[in-house]
Design a protein around this motif. Sequence first.
Motif, mmCIF file in Angstrom:
data_model
loop_
_atom_site.group_PDB
_atom_site.id
_atom_site.type_symbol
_atom_site.label_atom_id
_atom_site.label_comp_id
_atom_site.label_asym_id
_atom_site.label_seq_id
_atom_site.Cartn_x
_atom_site.Cartn_y
_atom_site.Cartn_z
ATOM 1 N N SER A 9 0.805 -1.214 0.000
ATOM 2 C CA SER A 9 0.000 0.000 0.000
ATOM 3 C C SER A 9 0.843 1.271 0.000
ATOM 4 N N ASP A 10 2.067 1.152 0.419
ATOM 5 C CA ASP A 10 2.891 2.371 0.360
ATOM 6 C C ASP A 10 4.092 2.155 -0.548
ATOM 7 N N LYS A 11 4.684 3.257 -0.958
ATOM 8 C CA LYS A 11 5.788 3.222 -1.915
ATOM 9 C C LYS A 11 7.031 2.535 -1.333
ATOM 10 N N THR A 12 7.264 2.680 -0.052
ATOM 11 C CA THR A 12 8.443 2.080 0.569
ATOM 12 C C THR A 12 8.373 0.559 0.486
ATOM 13 N N ALA A 13 7.210 -0.028 0.775
ATOM 14 C CA ALA A 13 7.042 -1.478 0.713
ATOM 15 C C ALA A 13 7.199 -1.966 -0.718
#
Length: 94
Positions: free
Chosen positions: A81-85
């Motif tokens: 769900s987030d860019k880091t993951a």
Amino acid sequence: MKNCLLEARLEREQILKEAREVKEKIMSDAKLTATDEGNRLINAARAEIEKEKNQALADIKKHVSELSIDIAEKVIRKELSDKTAQQALVDHLP
């Protein structure tokens, strides 16, 4: 006269004997027919039950597969769900 009565009794006994034999044959045939029909109905019922069981199992397998895909999709969406993951996953690819 006595001879005539004796012949009549013998004929009557023969007729009764034949009637008993016919009755026994009819009863035997009826039992055999009933047994055959009963076995046919039981086999048909067993086949229908097996068919319905297999259909139910197929439906359950399909439903489980659909649920598994839905769960996997939700887990992946949450984890990415987030860019880091997303970037961490891409970095670990060969």
